[in-house]
Design a protein around this motif. Structure first.
Motif, PDB file in Angstrom:
ATOM      1  N   ASP A 209      -1.441   3.783  -8.929  1.00 28.44           N
ATOM      2  CA  ASP A 209      -2.884   4.021  -8.906  1.00 28.44           C
ATOM      3  C   ASP A 209      -3.366   4.032  -7.453  1.00 28.44           C
ATOM      4  O   ASP A 209      -3.432   2.980  -6.803  1.00 28.44           O
ATOM      5  CB  ASP A 209      -3.605   2.939  -9.706  1.00 28.44           C
ATOM      6  CG  ASP A 209      -5.090   3.201  -9.872  1.00 28.44           C
ATOM      7  OD1 ASP A 209      -5.674   3.977  -9.078  1.00 28.44           O
ATOM      8  OD2 ASP A 209      -5.681   2.620 -10.804  1.00 28.44           O
ATOM      9  N   LEU A 210      -3.665   5.209  -6.955  1.00 25.53           N
ATOM     10  CA  LEU A 210      -4.080   5.346  -5.551  1.00 25.53           C
ATOM     11  C   LEU A 210      -5.429   4.697  -5.281  1.00 25.53           C
ATOM     12  O   LEU A 210      -5.727   4.335  -4.143  1.00 25.53           O
ATOM     13  CB  LEU A 210      -4.104   6.820  -5.149  1.00 25.53           C
ATOM     14  CG  LEU A 210      -2.745   7.515  -5.163  1.00 25.53           C
ATOM     15  CD1 LEU A 210      -2.896   8.991  -4.820  1.00 25.53           C
ATOM     16  CD2 LEU A 210      -1.772   6.838  -4.217  1.00 25.53           C
ATOM     17  N   ARG A 211      -6.257   4.525  -6.315  1.00 23.83           N
ATOM     18  CA  ARG A 211      -7.548   3.845  -6.119  1.00 23.83           C
ATOM     19  C   ARG A 211      -7.337   2.379  -5.793  1.00 23.83           C
ATOM     20  O   ARG A 211      -8.153   1.772  -5.108  1.00 23.83           O
ATOM     21  CB  ARG A 211      -8.423   3.986  -7.352  1.00 23.83           C
ATOM     22  CG  ARG A 211      -8.859   5.426  -7.622  1.00 23.83           C
ATOM     23  CD  ARG A 211      -9.489   5.540  -8.975  1.00 23.83           C
ATOM     24  NE  ARG A 211      -8.470   5.124  -9.945  1.00 23.83           N
ATOM     25  CZ  ARG A 211      -8.592   5.195 -11.247  1.00 23.83           C
ATOM     26  NH1 ARG A 211      -9.703   5.626 -11.777  1.00 23.83           N
ATOM     27  NH2 ARG A 211      -7.619   4.819 -12.049  1.00 23.83           N
ATOM     28  N   VAL A 212      -6.246   1.818  -6.278  1.00 21.74           N
ATOM     29  CA  VAL A 212      -5.949   0.402  -6.049  1.00 21.74           C
ATOM     30  C   VAL A 212      -5.044   0.211  -4.834  1.00 21.74           C
ATOM     31  O   VAL A 212      -5.292  -0.647  -3.991  1.00 21.74           O
ATOM     32  CB  VAL A 212      -5.286  -0.217  -7.304  1.00 21.74           C
ATOM     33  CG1 VAL A 212      -4.878  -1.669  -7.047  1.00 21.74           C
ATOM     34  CG2 VAL A 212      -6.215  -0.111  -8.501  1.00 21.74           C
ATOM     35  N   TYR A 213      -3.993   1.018  -4.723  1.00 22.39           N
ATOM     36  CA  TYR A 213      -2.957   0.798  -3.720  1.00 22.39           C
ATOM     37  C   TYR A 213      -2.948   1.823  -2.594  1.00 22.39           C
ATOM     38  O   TYR A 213      -2.111   1.751  -1.707  1.00 22.39           O
ATOM     39  CB  TYR A 213      -1.575   0.776  -4.396  1.00 22.39           C
ATOM     40  CG  TYR A 213      -1.467  -0.316  -5.427  1.00 22.39           C
ATOM     41  CD1 TYR A 213      -1.298  -1.651  -5.049  1.00 22.39           C
ATOM     42  CD2 TYR A 213      -1.567  -0.029  -6.788  1.00 22.39           C
ATOM     43  CE1 TYR A 213      -1.222  -2.650  -5.994  1.00 22.39           C
ATOM     44  CE2 TYR A 213      -1.482  -1.023  -7.739  1.00 22.39           C
ATOM     45  CZ  TYR A 213      -1.319  -2.333  -7.342  1.00 22.39           C
ATOM     46  OH  TYR A 213      -1.239  -3.336  -8.276  1.00 22.39           O
ATOM     47  N   GLY A 214      -3.878   2.765  -2.631  1.00 19.59           N
ATOM     48  CA  GLY A 214      -3.883   3.826  -1.629  1.00 19.59           C
ATOM     49  C   GLY A 214      -4.295   3.359  -0.244  1.00 19.59           C
ATOM     50  O   GLY A 214      -5.151   2.481  -0.086  1.00 19.59           O
ATOM     51  N   TRP A 215      -3.674   3.963   0.753  1.00 15.90           N
ATOM     52  CA  TRP A 215      -3.966   3.706   2.172  1.00 15.90           C
ATOM     53  C   TRP A 215      -4.238   5.064   2.800  1.00 15.90           C
ATOM     54  O   TRP A 215      -3.320   5.855   3.005  1.00 15.90           O
ATOM     55  CB  TRP A 215      -2.767   3.023   2.822  1.00 15.90           C
ATOM     56  CG  TRP A 215      -2.919   2.682   4.263  1.00 15.90           C
ATOM     57  CD1 TRP A 215      -3.561   1.586   4.791  1.00 15.90           C
ATOM     58  CD2 TRP A 215      -2.391   3.409   5.384  1.00 15.90           C
ATOM     59  NE1 TRP A 215      -3.457   1.602   6.155  1.00 15.90           N
ATOM     60  CE2 TRP A 215      -2.744   2.717   6.555  1.00 15.90           C
ATOM     61  CE3 TRP A 215      -1.654   4.583   5.510  1.00 15.90           C
ATOM     62  CZ2 TRP A 215      -2.388   3.147   7.831  1.00 15.90           C
ATOM     63  CZ3 TRP A 215      -1.307   5.025   6.777  1.00 15.90           C
ATOM     64  CH2 TRP A 215      -1.672   4.302   7.923  1.00 15.90           C
TER      65      TRP A 215
ATOM     66  N   SER B 157       0.712  13.196  -3.764  1.00 17.05           N
ATOM     67  CA  SER B 157      -0.749  13.100  -3.678  1.00 17.05           C
ATOM     68  C   SER B 157      -1.414  12.779  -5.015  1.00 17.05           C
ATOM     69  O   SER B 157      -2.555  12.328  -5.042  1.00 17.05           O
ATOM     70  CB  SER B 157      -1.334  14.391  -3.114  1.00 17.05           C
ATOM     71  OG  SER B 157      -1.030  15.472  -3.961  1.00 17.05           O
ATOM     72  N   SER B 158      -0.714  12.969  -6.114  1.00 16.83           N
ATOM     73  CA  SER B 158      -1.277  12.622  -7.419  1.00 16.83           C
ATOM     74  C   SER B 158      -0.911  11.198  -7.829  1.00 16.83           C
ATOM     75  O   SER B 158      -1.232  10.758  -8.932  1.00 16.83           O
ATOM     76  CB  SER B 158      -0.783  13.607  -8.478  1.00 16.83           C
ATOM     77  OG  SER B 158       0.618  13.492  -8.628  1.00 16.83           O
ATOM     78  N   GLY B 159      -0.233  10.472  -6.946  1.00 17.15           N
ATOM     79  CA  GLY B 159       0.170   9.099  -7.244  1.00 17.15           C
ATOM     80  C   GLY B 159       1.537   8.991  -7.878  1.00 17.15           C
ATOM     81  O   GLY B 159       1.933   7.924  -8.325  1.00 17.15           O
TER      82      GLY B 159
ATOM     83  N   THR C   2       0.670   5.773   0.645  1.00 15.20           N
ATOM     84  CA  THR C   2      -0.085   6.954   1.034  1.00 15.20           C
ATOM     85  C   THR C   2       0.722   8.170   0.608  1.00 15.20           C
ATOM     86  O   THR C   2       1.829   8.040   0.102  1.00 15.20           O
ATOM     87  CB  THR C   2      -0.426   6.959   2.537  1.00 15.20           C
ATOM     88  OG1 THR C   2      -1.497   7.869   2.768  1.00 15.20           O
ATOM     89  CG2 THR C   2       0.768   7.297   3.400  1.00 15.20           C
TER      90      THR C   2
ATOM     91  N   LYS D 203       0.855  -1.192   0.000  1.00 12.16           N
ATOM     92  CA  LYS D 203       0.000   0.000   0.000  1.00 12.16           C
ATOM     93  C   LYS D 203       0.887   1.237   0.000  1.00 12.16           C
ATOM     94  O   LYS D 203       2.051   1.186   0.380  1.00 12.16           O
ATOM     95  CB  LYS D 203      -0.914   0.035   1.225  1.00 12.16           C
ATOM     96  CG  LYS D 203      -1.948  -1.065   1.259  1.00 12.16           C
ATOM     97  CD  LYS D 203      -2.979  -0.853   0.171  1.00 12.16           C
ATOM     98  CE  LYS D 203      -4.071  -1.887   0.211  1.00 12.16           C
ATOM     99  NZ  LYS D 203      -5.074  -1.652  -0.841  1.00 12.16           N
TER     100      LYS D 203
END
Length: 124
Positions: A98-104, A59-61, A23, A21
């Motif tokens: 991809d923060l939608r997939v790996y974001g915490w 913050s934009s990945g 952040t 993950k």
């Protein structure tokens, strides 16, 4: 909060990011109650290498460029990929996650359960 307290708070939160993950610097700043200090969070990356700093990105990945002639972004990419995080190359050559997939992004660390961070960021 003085500098030592700030860095201690940052380190405490970074250790909670589970393997696989990521952040953002800004989210860590928010978790420690200093949402306007994301740049300061990023500056701590070189201070305490045993932490899983590879799990903190923009913050934009994007994986932050470390400047000309450095390979820090490539090393970060490799460490994330070793944890199973897919890192792609953006249209301008930047590394992206991809923060939608790996974001915490828990609302607070009180939302984090022990099973959410099995090794608490410790190196194996």
């Amino acid at each position: 909060m003085d500098s030592a307290e700030f860095h201690a708070a940052v380190y405490e939160k970074v250790r909670l990011i589970p393997p696989g993950k990521v952040t953002s610097y800004g989210h860590i700043a928010k978790l420690i109650g200093m949402p306007n200090h994301s740049r300061h969070v990023g500056q701590g990356a070189d201070v305490n290498p045993p932490l899983p700093w590879q799990r903190v990105i923009g913050s934009s990945g994007t994986i932050s460029d470390r400047g000309p002639g450095t390979n820090g972004a490539q090393r970060q990419r490799e460490e994330l990929e070793a944890e199973g995080v897919e890192v792609t190359v953006g249209r301008t050559g930047e590394f992206r996650v991809d923060l939608r997939v790996y974001g915490w992004f828990p609302n607070s660390v009180d939302d984090v359960q022990p099973d959410d961070h099995p090794n608490s960021g410790d190196e194996e």
